[in-house]
Motif scaffolding. Structure first.
Motif, mmCIF file in Angstrom:
data_model
loop_
_atom_site.group_PDB
_atom_site.id
_atom_site.type_symbol
_atom_site.label_atom_id
_atom_site.label_comp_id
_atom_site.label_asym_id
_atom_site.label_seq_id
_atom_site.Cartn_x
_atom_site.Cartn_y
_atom_site.Cartn_z
ATOM 1 N N PHE A 259 0.849 -1.180 0.000
ATOM 2 C CA PHE A 259 0.000 0.000 0.000
ATOM 3 C C PHE A 259 0.889 1.237 0.000
ATOM 4 N N ILE A 260 0.559 2.217 -0.820
ATOM 5 C CA ILE A 260 1.339 3.444 -0.906
ATOM 6 C C ILE A 260 0.446 4.642 -0.605
ATOM 7 N N ARG A 261 1.056 5.719 -0.096
ATOM 8 C CA ARG A 261 0.308 6.926 0.254
ATOM 9 C C ARG A 261 -0.358 7.502 -0.984
ATOM 10 N N SER A 262 -1.543 8.038 -0.776
ATOM 11 C CA SER A 262 -2.312 8.595 -1.889
ATOM 12 C C SER A 262 -3.186 9.717 -1.369
ATOM 13 N N GLY A 263 -3.650 10.557 -2.258
ATOM 14 C CA GLY A 263 -4.609 11.592 -1.909
ATOM 15 C C GLY A 263 -5.588 11.802 -3.033
ATOM 16 N N GLU A 264 -5.812 10.728 -3.789
ATOM 17 C CA GLU A 264 -6.525 10.874 -5.051
ATOM 18 C C GLU A 264 -8.038 10.935 -4.918
ATOM 19 N N ILE A 265 -8.593 10.498 -3.809
ATOM 20 C CA ILE A 265 -10.049 10.523 -3.666
ATOM 21 C C ILE A 265 -10.476 11.891 -3.157
ATOM 22 N N GLU A 266 -11.352 12.527 -3.891
ATOM 23 C CA GLU A 266 -11.802 13.881 -3.546
ATOM 24 C C GLU A 266 -12.724 13.841 -2.331
ATOM 25 N N VAL A 267 -12.563 14.840 -1.475
ATOM 26 C CA VAL A 267 -13.411 14.998 -0.291
ATOM 27 C C VAL A 267 -13.950 16.417 -0.297
ATOM 28 N N ARG A 268 -15.262 16.558 -0.056
ATOM 29 C CA ARG A 268 -15.893 17.876 -0.124
ATOM 30 C C ARG A 268 -16.554 18.217 1.208
ATOM 31 N N GLN A 269 -16.496 19.495 1.521
ATOM 32 C CA GLN A 269 -17.121 20.022 2.723
ATOM 33 C C GLN A 269 -17.700 21.388 2.378
ATOM 34 N N ASN A 270 -18.989 21.568 2.661
ATOM 35 C CA ASN A 270 -19.679 22.811 2.272
ATOM 36 C C ASN A 270 -19.500 23.089 0.786
#
Length: 734
Positions: free
Chosen positions: A25-36
């Protein structure tokens, strides 16, 4: 060394040793997260609680970047500046975090040897002293090597003593006398008086290369901090220390120190935070570079703007955040308990000059407002709450501290992020920070949910562990395909008592089609309960309070907060147990099925990721983006999350080649037909989005699989013949 390379080496070594885990498993930030309705730029950075801020050029491009050391988790976070003048413009860059040494309590980056590269001053582990690491560049990345394990000062008689810096303080590491070398301000061992350790490197013509300290002044600034009331006692005279009336407190409770020039006269003002108070106190220096004399104080700094005010023990930092070559002011809580753990990074932009601070309040959630953050001790769970076939994200926590000036307001909640994206492109959107309102309704604390179909009606029911070690059964009364509707069906299910901090996980361990129960505990052991009921009525019977002889405590510790998860991993698809722990490590075990009752599991590694993203690791694993490779989400003590992707997996085929296998229809509602054109029998496996094997069979030519009782979602069909594996994505949609 970047994170991909690091993690791959670890998993490869595990594969060689065990022939089990073939998928790093490698670090990722590809999934979008939304707030307001706004995308979070640093969603997966891991949250903040007690951040300490420094500037440093991480990638040797001549631009100051931002380094955060968070005391809550003893974790570094690194942000690259894009160099936009006058703009706050950072990118989260976790690869640089691997270059920092392991540090506890406090860490500040300062260039002590005048080479233009920031060095690291930090707390010496378990001792009230400081260590120094020298910064250098390797492949244009900032790295460190030990320079001084302990800092000493020279006495007048030629002897040496170590400089006392309490573990829980943040000292002043600045050039106090403007001679080009770095000096130190720290409180006396008994507290009250600030000591000035002057660095003689410049005076001795060492051109900053040495750290040669003497105790220049044992009452720098001539004031006394009582630790009882916020204002300090100022001296009436510039050449004598403030007089103390009454009995002195013999203990030093804790202070934070920042010394900077804010009125363009070269001498240094000092900002004090104290473990006993909510406010920052700014003392104005009426002396000079060689003789500090504090004659004024602002006990609610900045009184002329929005005062920095926390539950207790504030710290202050002076860093350039908008690349205008003028440092800005940041305040944050330094207290580990009862301090604000949400919106804990107060940014004041400097509207003056670098040596003339005019603090203008900008925001109370600098950087952390762009992260997933649920206060402290985040514990993720993947769960399709609205039965739309997409995995949603639920986060349990220890609670939020949000009430300024009021202690013990830790409210435990479940935070819900709905997946509003698609099968192949998930997007998590914040829906509710107090999903189901379980603390308010039932008084449950430090909750942890687990989901599974416990009554054979096709939807996901919930087991809820609590701080007292009990597990409560909530039945999902929703109709098929509808949003989950939970009602408390069996409080304190079957008399289960895991002592404290129950962390349940449901999995069919025995292979009889019934979901068994594994519970993590405060002590670091695992409890195992076999489901001896029926498909329609789960009933749990205790098998072990030390399942698999698992114990994830570190040496010398008495607690570990084990957090278990079971899934099939590796080329052999062997059942694997992963256990998060208070240490932040994730332990991996196999040989589960051979030792279900009384045997000991085989420990593959005590650090599955070869890194920690913070203390109190808790994990959720599943297929979120429909690519046949699993995602891992890891929670931590700071209340944030880190995202990992499986790096090696079997490529998904939307359909399997006609001359080999056929799967029809897809999407499917009730029944799916699977045909094989192979001469020999083949093995069929159906795996759900959380990596659980839910069906297994061997067939020749063709078979029909009933899917009517499986909930909507993404599944994976694996067809094995000898050493060849074919994988196809199957969507169940009713």
């Amino acid at each position: 060394m970047n994170s991909i390379f690091r993690t791959s080496i670890t998993i490869i070594s595990l594969l060689i040793a065990t022939n089990v885990l073939a998928q790093p498993f490698i670090r990722s930030g590809e999934i979008e997260v939304r707030q307001n309705d706004t995308a979070l730029k640093y969603a997966w950075a891991g949250g903040l609680n007690n951040p300490q801020f420094s500037n440093a050029d991480l990638n040797n491009d001549g631009i100051d970047d931002l380094v955060i050391f968070d005391r809550k988790d003893n974790q570094f976070l690194t942000f690259l500046s894009n160099g936009t003048s006058g703009e706050i413009d950072f990118d989260y860059a976790p690869d640089y975090e691997y270059n920092f040494p392991l540090v506890e309590n406090w860490a500040l980056l300062v260039d002590f040897n005048c080479d233009g590269v920031k060095d690291l001053f930090c707390s010496q582990k378990n001792f009230n002293h400081a260590s120094v690491y020298k910064g250098f560049y390797k492949d244009d990345e900032l790295n460190f090597e030990i320079f001084a394990d302990t800092l000493f000062y020279n006495n007048s008689d030629g002897t040496e003593d170590s400089i006392y810096i309490p573990l829980f303080d943040v000292p002043g590491i600045q050039d106090i006398d403007d001679d080009g070398d770095i000096d130190i301000l720290t409180f006396n061992i008994a507290g009250g008086y600030l000591e000035y350790y002057k660095n003689l490197s410049a005076e001795n013509n060492n051109e900053c290369e040495a750290l040669e300290f003497i105790l220049e002044d044992d009452c720098w600034g001539k004031f006394y901090e009582s630790g009882i009331r916020p204002p300090v006692t100022l001296s009436e005279y510039a050449d004598s220390c403030a007089k103390v009336t009454g009995k002195r407190d013999p203990r030093h409770p804790g202070s934070t120190i920042l010394a900077i020039d804010i009125d363009e006269d070269a001498d240094k003002e000092v900002f004090l935070g104290d473990i006993s108070f909510d406010n920052l106190n700014m003392l104005v220096n009426h002396g000079d570079l060689n003789h500090a004399y504090m004659a004024e104080q602002d006990t609610m700094f900045p009184m002329y703007n929005v005062p920095a005010f926390f539950n207790y023990f504030p710290g202050s930092y002076y860093v350039d955040v908008n690349n205008d070559n003028v440092r800005d002011f940041i305040a944050s809580p330094n207290g580990l308990n009862n301090a604000i753990n949400f919106n804990c990074s107060w940014l004041y932009l400097n509207e003056g000059a670098d040596n003339k601070l005019v603090a203008s309040f900008e925001q109370d959630n600098f950087l952390v407002g762009q992260m997933i953050d649920v206060g402290e001790r985040s514990r993720p769970v993947l769960f399709d709450y609205n039965a739309d076939g997409l995995m949603d994200l639920l986060i349990a926590n220890a609670g939020y501290h949000t009430v300024v000036g009021v202690a013990d307001q830790l409210k435990s909640t479940l935070t819900l992020y709905e997946n509003v994206g698609s099968v192949n492109k998930p997007v998590f959107k914040l829906v509710d920070r107090d999903y189901l309102k379980l603390n308010e309704t039932f008084g449950f604390k430090d909750m942890q949910p687990a989901f599974g179909d416990l009554d054979n009606d096709g939807d996901q029911d919930m087991l809820l562990g609590d701080s007292d070690g009990f597990v409560h059964y909530f039945k999902n009364d929703a109709s098929s395909g509808q949003v989950a509707n939970f009602s408390l069906y069996k409080p304190k299910l079957n008399g289960i008592d895991a002592n404290q901090q129950a962390r349940p996980f449901l999995y069919d361990v025995t292979g009889n089609g019934l979901l068994d129960l594994v519970i993590g505990t405060r002590t670091g052991f695992l409890y195992f309960y076999e489901n001896v009921g029926t498909l329609e009525e789960a009933t749990y019977e205790q098998v072990s309070t030390n399942w698999g002889k698992v114990d994830v405590k570190e040496i010398g510790e008495v607690t570990a907060y084990s957090f278990p998860i079971l899934l099939k991993l590796g080329e052999t698809n062997e059942l694997t147990l992963l256990v998060g722990a208070e240490s932040g490590k994730i332990h991996a075990y196999n040989n589960i099925t051979e030792n279900i009752d009384t045997g000991a599991f085989n420990l593959i590694t005590d650090n599955f990721l070869n890194e920690t993203t913070g203390l109190y690791s808790a994990l959720a694993i599943g297929n979120i983006d429909g690519d046949a490779e699993l995602e891992m989400i890891v929670g931590n003590n700071r209340g944030g999350l880190s995202l990992y992707n499986e790096d090696i997996g079997i490529a998904v085929q939307e359909t399997i080649a006609y001359d080999t296998y056929q799967i029809f229809p897809n999407p499917v509602k009730d029944y799916v037909l699977i045909k094989s054109h192979q001469a020999d029998a083949v093995q069929l496996q159906l795996i759900n989005a959380t990596g659980q094997l839910i069906y297994e069979n061997t067939f020749s030519k063709q078979t029909t699989l009933s899917t009517k009782w499986y909930p909507n979602g993404i599944y994976f069909v694996k067809i094995k013949q000898k050493n060849v594996v074919n994988t196809a994505k199957l969507i169940i949609q009713k």
